[in-house]
Structures are given as structure tokens and as C-alpha cells.
Design a protein around this motif. Structure first.
Motif, PDB file in Angstrom:
ATOM      1  N   ARG A  91       0.822  -1.210   0.000  1.00 54.42           N
ATOM      2  CA  ARG A  91       0.000   0.000   0.000  1.00 54.42           C
ATOM      3  C   ARG A  91       0.859   1.265   0.000  1.00 54.42           C
ATOM      4  O   ARG A  91       0.446   2.297  -0.548  1.00 54.42           O
ATOM      5  N   GLU A  92       2.050   1.155   0.605  1.00 54.30           N
ATOM      6  CA  GLU A  92       2.927   2.323   0.610  1.00 54.30           C
ATOM      7  C   GLU A  92       3.328   2.709  -0.800  1.00 54.30           C
ATOM      8  O   GLU A  92       3.512   3.900  -1.108  1.00 54.30           O
ATOM      9  N   ALA A  93       3.493   1.710  -1.676  1.00 53.34           N
ATOM     10  CA  ALA A  93       3.868   1.987  -3.057  1.00 53.34           C
ATOM     11  C   ALA A  93       2.745   2.710  -3.796  1.00 53.34           C
ATOM     12  O   ALA A  93       2.989   3.599  -4.629  1.00 53.34           O
ATOM     13  N   LEU A  94       1.505   2.351  -3.489  1.00 53.70           N
ATOM     14  CA  LEU A  94       0.355   3.031  -4.098  1.00 53.70           C
ATOM     15  C   LEU A  94       0.306   4.483  -3.649  1.00 53.70           C
ATOM     16  O   LEU A  94       0.129   5.397  -4.467  1.00 53.70           O
ATOM     17  N   ALA A  95       0.456   4.695  -2.333  1.00 54.03           N
ATOM     18  CA  ALA A  95       0.411   6.056  -1.797  1.00 54.03           C
ATOM     19  C   ALA A  95       1.545   6.903  -2.359  1.00 54.03           C
ATOM     20  O   ALA A  95       1.358   8.071  -2.718  1.00 54.03           O
ATOM     21  N   SER A  96       2.724   6.315  -2.444  1.00 50.84           N
ATOM     22  CA  SER A  96       3.886   7.039  -2.958  1.00 50.84           C
ATOM     23  C   SER A  96       3.702   7.408  -4.420  1.00 50.84           C
ATOM     24  O   SER A  96       4.055   8.527  -4.842  1.00 50.84           O
ATOM     25  N   ALA A  97       3.146   6.502  -5.202  1.00 54.63           N
ATOM     26  CA  ALA A  97       2.926   6.772  -6.625  1.00 54.63           C
ATOM     27  C   ALA A  97       1.965   7.934  -6.817  1.00 54.63           C
ATOM     28  O   ALA A  97       2.171   8.791  -7.689  1.00 54.63           O
ATOM     29  N   LEU A  98       0.925   7.984  -6.005  1.00 55.42           N
ATOM     30  CA  LEU A  98      -0.033   9.086  -6.115  1.00 55.42           C
ATOM     31  C   LEU A  98       0.597  10.410  -5.680  1.00 55.42           C
ATOM     32  O   LEU A  98       0.395  11.453  -6.308  1.00 55.42           O
ATOM     33  N   GLU A  99       1.374  10.348  -4.629  1.00 51.59           N
ATOM     34  CA  GLU A  99       2.016  11.553  -4.120  1.00 51.59           C
ATOM     35  C   GLU A  99       2.989  12.147  -5.146  1.00 51.59           C
ATOM     36  O   GLU A  99       3.118  13.373  -5.258  1.00 51.59           O
ATOM     37  N   GLU A 100       3.645  11.278  -5.909  1.00 53.30           N
ATOM     38  CA  GLU A 100       4.663  11.733  -6.857  1.00 53.30           C
ATOM     39  C   GLU A 100       4.111  11.962  -8.270  1.00 53.30           C
ATOM     40  O   GLU A 100       4.854  12.327  -9.180  1.00 53.30           O
ATOM     41  N   LEU A 101       2.811  11.771  -8.444  1.00 55.37           N
ATOM     42  CA  LEU A 101       2.215  11.910  -9.772  1.00 55.37           C
ATOM     43  C   LEU A 101       2.279  13.360 -10.251  1.00 55.37           C
ATOM     44  O   LEU A 101       2.011  14.296  -9.501  1.00 55.37           O
ATOM     45  N   ASP A 102       2.634  13.529 -11.515  1.00 49.99           N
ATOM     46  CA  ASP A 102       2.659  14.858 -12.134  1.00 49.99           C
ATOM     47  C   ASP A 102       1.279  15.516 -11.963  1.00 49.99           C
ATOM     48  O   ASP A 102       0.259  14.927 -12.309  1.00 49.99           O
ATOM     49  N   PRO A 103       1.210  16.738 -11.436  1.00 50.47           N
ATOM     50  CA  PRO A 103      -0.074  17.404 -11.189  1.00 50.47           C
ATOM     51  C   PRO A 103      -0.960  17.511 -12.432  1.00 50.47           C
ATOM     52  O   PRO A 103      -2.185  17.387 -12.330  1.00 50.47           O
ATOM     53  N   SER A 104      -0.347  17.732 -13.595  1.00 50.56           N
ATOM     54  CA  SER A 104      -1.162  17.839 -14.805  1.00 50.56           C
ATOM     55  C   SER A 104      -1.789  16.506 -15.167  1.00 50.56           C
ATOM     56  O   SER A 104      -2.945  16.455 -15.632  1.00 50.56           O
ATOM     57  N   VAL A 105      -1.044  15.419 -14.949  1.00 50.07           N
ATOM     58  CA  VAL A 105      -1.598  14.082 -15.215  1.00 50.07           C
ATOM     59  C   VAL A 105      -2.689  13.776 -14.199  1.00 50.07           C
ATOM     60  O   VAL A 105      -3.747  13.229 -14.544  1.00 50.07           O
ATOM     61  N   ARG A 106      -2.462  14.144 -12.936  1.00 45.44           N
ATOM     62  CA  ARG A 106      -3.494  13.918 -11.925  1.00 45.44           C
ATOM     63  C   ARG A 106      -4.772  14.680 -12.279  1.00 45.44           C
ATOM     64  O   ARG A 106      -5.875  14.133 -12.174  1.00 45.44           O
ATOM     65  N   GLY A 107      -4.622  15.923 -12.710  1.00 48.72           N
ATOM     66  CA  GLY A 107      -5.799  16.691 -13.097  1.00 48.72           C
ATOM     67  C   GLY A 107      -6.552  16.049 -14.245  1.00 48.72           C
ATOM     68  O   GLY A 107      -7.800  16.019 -14.256  1.00 48.72           O
ATOM     69  N   ALA A 108      -5.812  15.528 -15.219  1.00 49.94           N
ATOM     70  CA  ALA A 108      -6.443  14.864 -16.363  1.00 49.94           C
ATOM     71  C   ALA A 108      -7.167  13.594 -15.924  1.00 49.94           C
ATOM     72  O   ALA A 108      -8.279  13.300 -16.373  1.00 49.94           O
ATOM     73  N   LEU A 109      -6.535  12.826 -15.032  1.00 50.68           N
ATOM     74  CA  LEU A 109      -7.170  11.610 -14.530  1.00 50.68           C
ATOM     75  C   LEU A 109      -8.435  11.947 -13.750  1.00 50.68           C
ATOM     76  O   LEU A 109      -9.462  11.273 -13.877  1.00 50.68           O
ATOM     77  N   GLU A 110      -8.385  12.986 -12.944  1.00 49.61           N
ATOM     78  CA  GLU A 110      -9.560  13.377 -12.157  1.00 49.61           C
ATOM     79  C   GLU A 110     -10.715  13.813 -13.052  1.00 49.61           C
ATOM     80  O   GLU A 110     -11.881  13.482 -12.781  1.00 49.61           O
ATOM     81  N   GLU A 111     -10.406  14.529 -14.128  1.00 49.80           N
ATOM     82  CA  GLU A 111     -11.466  14.924 -15.063  1.00 49.80           C
ATOM     83  C   GLU A 111     -12.050  13.700 -15.766  1.00 49.80           C
ATOM     84  O   GLU A 111     -13.270  13.576 -15.939  1.00 49.80           O
ATOM     85  N   SER A 112     -11.177  12.781 -16.170  1.00 51.59           N
ATOM     86  CA  SER A 112     -11.639  11.552 -16.810  1.00 51.59           C
ATOM     87  C   SER A 112     -12.522  10.741 -15.867  1.00 51.59           C
ATOM     88  O   SER A 112     -13.574  10.221 -16.260  1.00 51.59           O
TER      89      SER A 112
END
Length: 456
Positions: A87-108
């Protein structure tokens, strides 16, 4: 049927895309004839892959996590004791995700949720007489296994497409698998992990290919290295021919969405279509895989020639040029020339494309007449890329002609319709004579006795 290559003999011809032509003009073909004529992949088929996939399934069933580890070494070049992602790997991946990619994923995710929420069918209750009620209730399956492919590209969008409809259906137990990546220490790609974390999925496995489908279908017992992978009720997700074959082989043990294999696009276009848009969309799907299928169906020879020129120009400029050229030059791709749009519609229905774009005059009217397609994209501003990421629709769709009888991934994939029968004594009495008559006609008298005993 005429099949030809229409490349020029210039010195650059060897570098040109060998986008072949299938000429159906002047012919009146049956459905079977059309199905045989349209471009299809040659060489390896599902039947060819079955023996290999069956061996993988058997190995997983017999060897459990040990067999999965061996398959990970063989196919992915990684060593693993247990494929469960911490689970730490999942949390770390989200924390380090590029903000623009995160925004695109959230819109999708937002758009996919709105569409999925609207898909859920309503429960019904029908009163057939006094005290005679039959209902149909939609109930989610208990547990699902979602597969997200790896390989030549990274597909966080497929995490969304699998997870969102399962959540909308009300599934309580969701497991996700994606191939381990040597580059990332044997874990799935971090963007895949981040997308899973964004959706609240914590049970993620670094398992790829047919072995992931087998593990989901049959489960894997616990070992000292880690907990069991419990079997699921439904397996969904796209993949290559081995994943599609594995889904076919486990169907019946578990439910599946469809045999979503290597991607394909067909475009039905007339002389009003813009060649550069047609070519760009054909290339967008060819980019996925050397075996991807890109097919143009048109009644305009001039458009076909213009699109071929655009393919040469755009394919040379795109990042994955070699992959695109191979896909466009394969037997699964090409131009289908037809006499008119009527024959074009028939060819589309025979092909039953995963993705079908309509670029014609009155595109909505033409789209309404199509019977066989995984998804239909209408007009110049609804490219397949929109559906891949942010349309709100689902991009896990049937391929290889299976759209003629199966649907894309949606909320009902994760639901079961349970019928509930509730009759009173008087309501049963009203039809008891009919039941006795029919049971006698079928030589099943005990069926009738099961009714009459209630009144004796």
C-alpha cells in the motif's frame, strides 16, 4: 474482391506506408462475403494461442504464487516473492504523480462516473394479477478482477475504465492486476498505481498477461510470502491475444466483459471528410501496437488517395513511426472502396469495429443506422482519442468482429438480474390448470403435482 498496394514506384516508396486497397465496388456480396473481404489480422489467431495459454492457466492452478513468480521471470524479467503491491507503493505513486496528469485523470474519472451512474438499470415490479407479482432486481457481483495491460504503452486510463463502472454497480471487492515492470523494481508502472490509488483501490497485483486472468479466475492459495488471492466472479479489461484467449478459456468459471484484444479503428467517410483528420485518427490507433488495425471504408477514391498521402506524411513525423508503419502496412489495415454509403454501412456492420468513426454528410443519421460496433464516434470532433480518455464513455470494447454480439464494458457487466416471483394462494390457483396441462404435455407430471398438492 481486388486487393492491391497503391504505393508509387518513387525512390521513397520503400519508406511509404503500404496501406492496401480492398475494392468491393461493383460487387453484391452476402454478409459472409463481406466478412471474408474486410481486412483482418493474419497469422497468429486465438486458436493458435490456445495451447500456450492453456499451459499458463494449468501452471497457475497447480503452482500458485511459485508459478506466477516463474512466469514473471520468464515474461517480464523480474523476480518476485509475492505479487501483491504494498500500500505504501500506491500512496507514494499518487504523491509523486505529475499534477497535470493527476488533473487529467480526475477529469476523466468525473466524466466516466457521471456516465456510469446514468447506466444503472432500474429494478422493476410487474403485477400480473391480484396477488401475482414478478420483480427483477439488479444486484452487483461480490468480487471482480480488473486487468490493465502494460507492454508498449502505459494505460492509467484503463484503470479508470475498469474501476469506475464496477464502483457504480456497487461491487464491494475489487482487485486489479497489471504487468510487473523491471524498470520500476518489479511493480506495475507508477502511473497505473497512482490511478488505482486515486480511485481507492488497494488490492493491486504485479501480474501480467494470461497468468493474471488465470489467477483471478481460480484464485491462488496463501503462502509464507503473502496472503491468498481470492477468486473473483467477473474478469474485465483489454489486452493482447493471450489475454483475450485466457478470458475465452475461463469464461464459464467466471464472467467476462468481452474478448477485448488488440485495438482497431474503422472510419466510414465520404468525399466531404478531411483527409488529414482521417489519417490522424487511423494513426492514433496504429500507435498502440504493430498488430493494431486501421481501416478506412469510403466511396471516394479521391479521398482514399488523399488519406494515403497524409498517412505517409504524418506517419513519418509521429514518435512511434516504425510501429505505426507496421500496423498500417499489415493485412489487418487498409482502404475498403465501396460503391456508395449503403454498401459502406453494410461493410461496417460486417467488420463490427471496436471503434467506428463516421465522417460523412449527416453523420448522426448514418451513425443511427449502424448495428455492429463497440463504440461509434460521430463527426469531426468526436475522435477515438476522446473516447480513450475523456468522453465519459468506456474504452474497453469488443474487438475482432465480436461487437456483432457483445458490448463494451459498462455498469451491467458487474450486475446480475435476479427475478423474484411472489404469488398468493389465489394467484397460483388461477394458473394451476395451465401448469398441470403444460407439465403433462412435457411428460413432467411431478411439476403439476407440486402445484395441485397445495390445494388437496
Amino acid at each position: 474482391m481486388t486487393i492491391s498496394s497503391e504505393n508509387s514506384a518513387s525512390p521513397a516508396a520503400t519508406a511509404a506506408v503500404d496501406f492496401r486497397t480492398v475494392d468491393l465496388r461493383g460487387q453484391s456480396l452476402t454478409l459472409a462475403g463481406l466478412r471474408a473481404a474486410v481486412p483482418r489480422a493474419q497469422g497468429q489467431t486465438v486458436a493458435d494461442a490456445e495451447a500456450k495459454v492453456q499451459d499458463i492457466i494449468s501452471a497457475v492452478r497447480q503452482g500458485g504464487f511459485e508459478a506466477l513468480g516463474e512466469l514473471a521471470r520468464r515474461f517480464d524479467g523480474v523476480a518476485q516473492d509475492h505479487p501483491l503491491v504494498p500500500r505504501e507503493a500506491l500512496a507514494s505513486a499518487l504523491e509523486e504523480l505529475d499534477p497535470s496528469v493527476r488533473g487529467a485523470l480526475e477529469e476523466s474519472i468525473s466524466r466516466a462516473r457521471r456516465f456510469a451512474d446514468g447506466q444503472r438499470p432500474r429494478n422493476i415490479e410487474v403485477q400480473l394479477g391480484d396477488g401475482a407479482v414478478v420483480a427483477q432486481n439488479w444486484v452487483p457481483v461480490a468480487r471482480v478482477g480488473l486487468y490493465v495491460p502494460g507492454g508498449l504503452a502505459v494505460y492509467p486510463s484503463s484503470v479508470i475504465m475498469n474501476v469506475v463502472p464496477a464502483l457504480a454497480a456497487g461491487v464491494q471487492s475489487i482487485a486489479l492486476a497489471s504487468p510487473p515492470q523491471k524498470e520500476f523494481g518489479g511493480l506495475p508502472h507508477p502511473t497505473i498505481l497512482a490511478a488505482a490509488a486515486l480511485l481507492g483501490i488497494t488490492e493491486v497485483y504485479a501480474i501480467g498477461g494470461a497468468q493474471a486472468i488465470a489467477a483471478f479466475a481460480y484464485g491462488v492459495p496463501a503462502t509464507e510470502a503473502g496472503p491468498a488471492l481470492e477468486p473473483v466472479d467477473v474478469v474485465t479489461g483489454p489486452g493482447n491475444i493471450f489475454v483475450a484467449t485466457a478470458k475465452r478459456l475461463v469464461k464459464g468459471v467466471v464472467g467476462i466483459d468481452s474478448e477485448a484484444g488488440t485495438t482497431e479503428i474503422a472510419i466510414l467517410a465520404d468525399s466531404t471528410a478531411q483527409p488529414r483528420l482521417v489519417a490522424a485518427d487511423l494513426i492514433s490507433q496504429a500507435e498502440h501496437d504493430p498488430k493494431a488495425a486501421s481501416v478506412l471504408i469510403t466511396d471516394s477514391k479521391e479521398l482514399a488517395a488523399a488519406v494515403r498521402a497524409e498517412l505517409d506524411r504524418q506517419a513519418a513525423a509521429t514518435r512511434h513511426s516504425a510501429r505505426v508503419r507496421e500496423a498500417l502496412s499489415g493485412p489487418q489495415s487498409g482502404v475498403v472502396l465501396v460503391d456508395n454509403l449503403e454498401q459502406g454501412i453494410a461493410a461496417c456492420d460486417a467488420y463490427a469495429a471496436e471503434h467506428l468513426e463516421i465522417m460523412t454528410q449527416d453523420a448522426p443519421g448514418i451513425a443511427a443506422r449502424i448495428r455492429n460496433a463497440g463504440a461509434i464516434f460521430v463527426g469531426d470532433y468526436s475522435p477515438v482519442s476522446l473516447g480513450d480518455y475523456c468522453a465519459g464513455s468506456n474504452h474497453v470494447l469488443p474487438t475482432s468482429g465480436t461487437a456483432a454480439f457483445s458490448s463494451g464494458l459498462n455498469v451491467t457487466t458487474f450486475l446480475r438480474a435476479i427475478q423474484v416471483v411472489n404469488y398468493t394462494r389465489d394467484a397460483l390457483a388461477e394458473v394451476s390448470g395451465h401448469i398441470v396441462s403444460l407439465s403433462g404435455a412435457e411428460d413432467l407430471p411431478a411439476h403439476g403435482d407440486a402445484v395441485t398438492v397445495r390445494f388437496s
